[in-house]
Design a protein around this motif. Structure first.
Motif, mmCIF file in Angstrom:
data_model
loop_
_atom_site.group_PDB
_atom_site.id
_atom_site.type_symbol
_atom_site.label_atom_id
_atom_site.label_comp_id
_atom_site.label_asym_id
_atom_site.label_seq_id
_atom_site.Cartn_x
_atom_site.Cartn_y
_atom_site.Cartn_z
ATOM 1 N N GLU A 31 0.835 -1.212 0.000
ATOM 2 C CA GLU A 31 0.000 0.000 0.000
ATOM 3 C C GLU A 31 0.873 1.268 0.000
ATOM 4 N N GLU A 32 1.943 1.251 0.809
ATOM 5 C CA GLU A 32 2.830 2.412 0.860
ATOM 6 C C GLU A 32 3.478 2.646 -0.494
ATOM 7 N N LYS A 33 3.848 1.593 -1.168
ATOM 8 C CA LYS A 33 4.475 1.746 -2.490
ATOM 9 C C LYS A 33 3.491 2.360 -3.473
ATOM 10 N N GLU A 34 2.210 1.919 -3.393
ATOM 11 C CA GLU A 34 1.195 2.489 -4.298
ATOM 12 C C GLU A 34 0.999 3.975 -4.026
ATOM 13 N N ILE A 35 1.009 4.394 -2.783
ATOM 14 C CA ILE A 35 0.844 5.816 -2.424
ATOM 15 C C ILE A 35 1.974 6.654 -2.993
ATOM 16 N N VAL A 36 3.196 6.133 -2.881
ATOM 17 C CA VAL A 36 4.349 6.869 -3.417
ATOM 18 C C VAL A 36 4.203 7.081 -4.907
ATOM 19 N N ILE A 37 3.752 6.082 -5.625
ATOM 20 C CA ILE A 37 3.579 6.191 -7.077
ATOM 21 C C ILE A 37 2.492 7.197 -7.424
ATOM 22 N N GLU A 38 1.384 7.149 -6.671
ATOM 23 C CA GLU A 38 0.278 8.089 -6.939
ATOM 24 C C GLU A 38 0.710 9.539 -6.706
ATOM 25 N N ASP A 39 1.431 9.869 -5.667
ATOM 26 C CA ASP A 39 1.903 11.224 -5.380
ATOM 27 C C ASP A 39 2.832 11.731 -6.476
ATOM 28 N N THR A 40 3.647 10.891 -7.014
ATOM 29 C CA THR A 40 4.555 11.294 -8.095
ATOM 30 C C THR A 40 3.771 11.740 -9.331
ATOM 31 N N LYS A 41 2.720 10.999 -9.643
ATOM 32 C CA LYS A 41 1.893 11.380 -10.794
ATOM 33 C C LYS A 41 1.202 12.719 -10.565
ATOM 34 N N LYS A 42 0.751 12.929 -9.326
ATOM 35 C CA LYS A 42 0.095 14.202 -9.031
ATOM 36 C C LYS A 42 1.055 15.384 -9.154
ATOM 37 N N ILE A 43 2.273 15.177 -8.684
ATOM 38 C CA ILE A 43 3.282 16.240 -8.783
ATOM 39 C C ILE A 43 3.555 16.591 -10.242
ATOM 40 N N GLU A 44 3.692 15.512 -11.045
ATOM 41 C CA GLU A 44 3.926 15.767 -12.474
ATOM 42 C C GLU A 44 2.748 16.515 -13.096
ATOM 43 N N SER A 45 1.523 16.124 -12.725
ATOM 44 C CA SER A 45 0.335 16.800 -13.259
ATOM 45 C C SER A 45 0.268 18.257 -12.812
ATOM 46 N N LEU A 46 0.590 18.495 -11.542
ATOM 47 C CA LEU A 46 0.579 19.867 -11.034
ATOM 48 C C LEU A 46 1.635 20.727 -11.721
ATOM 49 N N ASN A 47 2.777 20.115 -11.988
ATOM 50 C CA ASN A 47 3.829 20.860 -12.706
ATOM 51 C C ASN A 47 3.354 21.268 -14.105
ATOM 52 N N GLU A 48 2.668 20.341 -14.768
ATOM 53 C CA GLU A 48 2.132 20.657 -16.084
ATOM 54 C C GLU A 48 1.107 21.779 -16.013
ATOM 55 N N GLN A 49 0.220 21.691 -15.008
ATOM 56 C CA GLN A 49 -0.776 22.749 -14.847
ATOM 57 C C GLN A 49 -0.123 24.091 -14.539
ATOM 58 N N LEU A 50 0.928 24.022 -13.713
ATOM 59 C CA LEU A 50 1.646 25.257 -13.380
ATOM 60 C C LEU A 50 2.279 25.887 -14.614
ATOM 61 N N ASN A 51 2.859 25.052 -15.441
ATOM 62 C CA ASN A 51 3.456 25.562 -16.676
ATOM 63 C C ASN A 51 2.399 26.179 -17.593
ATOM 64 N N ASP A 52 1.240 25.507 -17.653
ATOM 65 C CA ASP A 52 0.145 26.063 -18.461
ATOM 66 C C ASP A 52 -0.316 27.408 -17.922
ATOM 67 N N LEU A 53 -0.433 27.484 -16.588
ATOM 68 C CA LEU A 53 -0.848 28.753 -15.984
ATOM 69 C C LEU A 53 0.173 29.860 -16.239
ATOM 70 N N LYS A 54 1.458 29.491 -16.178
ATOM 71 C CA LYS A 54 2.497 30.484 -16.464
ATOM 72 C C LYS A 54 2.377 30.998 -17.896
ATOM 73 N N ALA A 55 2.154 30.077 -18.839
ATOM 74 C CA ALA A 55 2.011 30.464 -20.241
ATOM 75 C C ALA A 55 0.798 31.370 -20.444
ATOM 76 N N LYS A 56 -0.331 30.979 -19.788
ATOM 77 C CA LYS A 56 -1.535 31.808 -19.899
ATOM 78 C C LYS A 56 -1.321 33.182 -19.277
ATOM 79 N N TRP A 57 -0.597 33.196 -18.152
ATOM 80 C CA TRP A 57 -0.321 34.486 -17.495
ATOM 81 C C TRP A 57 0.518 35.399 -18.393
ATOM 82 N N GLU A 58 1.525 34.825 -19.019
ATOM 83 C CA GLU A 58 2.351 35.602 -19.943
ATOM 84 C C GLU A 58 1.508 36.141 -21.101
#
Length: 573
Positions: A31-58
């Motif tokens: 279960e702990e291993k599955e949680i670690v994998i899920e958090d990594t995907k969320k971080i990657e998704s948030l980074n993508e959203q952040l980049n999109d927001l930066k582009a839109k802001w510019e």
């Protein structure tokens, strides 16, 4: 054996317990291993959203900057529009009052036309301007007035005074400071004799005839009478009013009330098309000796129109004389002199080029000399600076048309070296404008925009690298696409061998001309405007205040008791 069995059972129990514990602990690790994998995907998704927001802001920031710039441009355009609206409102107000005054004057004309035989009176007045100066009918008409209208007739003494005035103004009376003496004397006499208020008199015809006889095609004489005629018109406008023309007009509106002159259709032979000329009363009305307004009758109003025609006529003659003076030189200013091959062998190319440039500059200096001569004549005769500026504005417009059309009609003129020659000549004209000052040259230099920008195109370097937008925006903004196409396709470099604009630019020009449906062969040529470019309303706004109480009468009438009213007033302390 029993002991070994017990030990084995204990070991088995321990192993079972260890296995149980291992089983219990095993899901937690997964279960702990599955949680670690899920958090990594969320971080990657948030980074993508952040980049999109930066582009839109510019993007939004850039759009906001663009909107701010556009808003500033709109604000500037709005301010300009508001100024234009205010100007149009003022113009409409002035026009309404001019029309009211014109209607009053026309009413007077119609009333007089009904009461008099048109052929005998009106045509007679028209002919009086151009009739034979030796005609004996002038004096006879004055004597006839004595019999026709005894209550308003002239006595013998008054007739003699008129004759003396006419004899006096036929001479060159000169100026008192910057004020033409003849105009001031005529005005003061007409006012003293109450000539403006009579319904029938020949004194105005006789004055017009005397002025017409004195005018000749000489620039000094023309400038002298242009100064007198415009000044006399201003004095009349400060005094005369048509019946009911100024009723209901308070002091706050007096600045824009004006008389709108019609055109003189038959009083002058060869008179150019008359513009609607008018005089603004302005503050000048209170500056002319403090006289009250006089209700003018038909002869006085017609006299004002005749003077208007003279101002137009004389102005046009002065302008055309200057055109004739510089026209022969313009043909030699558009193309650099040719240097023969023998000349190139005899001396260095540098010295030959200097000699050629001195030659073409000599032609331009001839034009500058003519401009200076005319300016001195106009200034010496105290022609209103506004009229002087109009003369040179039209002259420079004429120069612009002649040089620009010649340039675009003759391929031999569209060369790089020829552009350098004309550019040097234009520098001479610019220097003259600077010396003449804005008071007399005004915006005349701006009238040369077409030829100046065409020459700038000829001498600019690296033409193939220029885009059509750069040429139209920075180099030649006033030239039409047809004119740019013409000069681009005719250009040739006889000095460095450079090329004209690129084939893509030429193709874009053709496309633009096709879209604009402007493919006529002569659509690139300019037209010269020889109309009268001003109204007397314009003149009156720029002329200095007129004081005539201290004008000394000429010697011919100074000692005559009938003209004692002309003597300067002695102020009591």
């Amino acid at each position: 054996m029993q002991k070994k069995l017990d030990e084995a059972n204990a070991m088995a129990a321990m192993e079972r317990e260890a296995a149980r514990k291992a089983i219990d602990e095993a899901p937690k690790v997964v279960e702990e291993k599955e949680i670690v994998i899920e958090d990594t995907k969320k971080i990657e998704s948030l980074n993508e959203q952040l980049n999109d927001l930066k582009a839109k802001w510019e993007s939004e920031k850039k759009r906001a900057d663009d909107l701010e710039e556009c808003s500033e441009e709109r604000r500037i355009r709005l301010e300009e529009t508001e100024k234009k609206v205010v100007h149009l409102q003022e113009s409409m107000s002035r026009l309404e009052e001019k029309l009211n005054n014109l209607e009053s004057e026309n009413k007077v004309f119609r009333q007089q036309a009904v009461s008099m035989a048109p052929n005998k009176f009106l045509s007679g007045r028209s002919r009086s301007i151009i009739q034979d100066p030796n005609s004996p009918s002038v004096g006879q008409r004055d004597l006839a007035e004595i019999d026709d209208k005894p209550q308003k007739s002239l006595n013998v003494k008054q007739i003699e005074n008129q004759e003396l005035l006419l004899k006096c103004i036929a001479q060159h009376l000169g100026f008192a400071g910057n004020r033409p003496i003849a105009a001031c004397i005529i005005y003061k006499c007409l006012l003293q004799w109450r000539s403006f208020e009579v319904e029938k008199t020949s004194v105005f015809d006789r004055i017009i005839q005397t002025i017409g006889n004195a005018i000749e095609d000489n620039n000094d004489v023309l400038a002298y009478w242009l100064s007198n005629a415009s000044t006399l018109l201003l004095l009349l406008q400060c005094t005369l009013k048509a019946s009911g023309a100024t009723s209901g007009i308070g002091p706050q509106r007096r600045r824009s009330s004006a008389a709108l002159f019609g055109r003189m259709t038959s009083s002058l032979q060869g008179t150019p098309r008359a513009a609607d000329l008018s005089f603004a009363n302005g503050s000048l009305g209170n500056e002319v000796e403090g006289f009250n307004k006089v209700e003018a009758k038909y002869p006085a109003l017609l006299f004002k129109q005749q003077l208007t025609a003279y101002v137009e006529k004389i102005y046009g003659m002065i302008r055309d004389n200057l055109k004739k003076d510089i026209s022969p030189l313009l043909g030699m200013c558009i193309q650099a002199p040719r240097i023969s091959r023998a000349s190139l062998v005899k001396g260095s190319s540098r010295s030959v080029s200097s000699t050629a440039q001195q030659t073409v500059i000599a032609h331009w200096q001839g034009i500058v000399k003519s401009l200076g001569t005319f300016l001195n004549i106009l200034k010496t005769n105290h022609v209103p600076p506004f009229l002087v500026r109009k003369v040179f504005t039209q002259i420079f417009s004429f120069v612009n048309v002649q040089l620009f059309n010649s340039l675009l009609l003759r391929r031999e003129c569209c060369s790089f070296s020829n552009g350098e020659y004309v550019k040097a000549g234009l520098a001479e004209i610019e220097h003259w404008c600077y010396n003449a000052t804005d008071e007399y040259a005004g915006s005349a230099w701006d009238e040369l925009k077409h030829i100046r920008q065409a020459i700038a195109f000829l001498v600019v370097h690296q033409k193939p690298k220029k885009t059509l937008d750069e040429i139209r925006r920075d180099l030649c903004p006033i030239l039409s696409i047809q004119q740019l196409y013409r000069i681009s396709t005719m250009y040739w470099d006889d000095k460095y061998g450079t090329q004209s604009v690129s084939a893509d630019v030429i193709s874009s020009m053709r496309s633009s001309m096709t879209e604009e449906n402007s493919v006529a062969s002569n659509s690139f040529l300019l037209d010269d405007d020889s109309s009268i470019p001003f109204s007397l309303d314009d003149i009156s706004k720029t002329m200095d205040l007129i004081h005539i109480s201290d004008i000394e009468p000429p010697p011919l009438i100074r000692e005559n008791s009938g003209f004692s009213f002309l003597l300067p007033r002695i102020e009591s302390h």
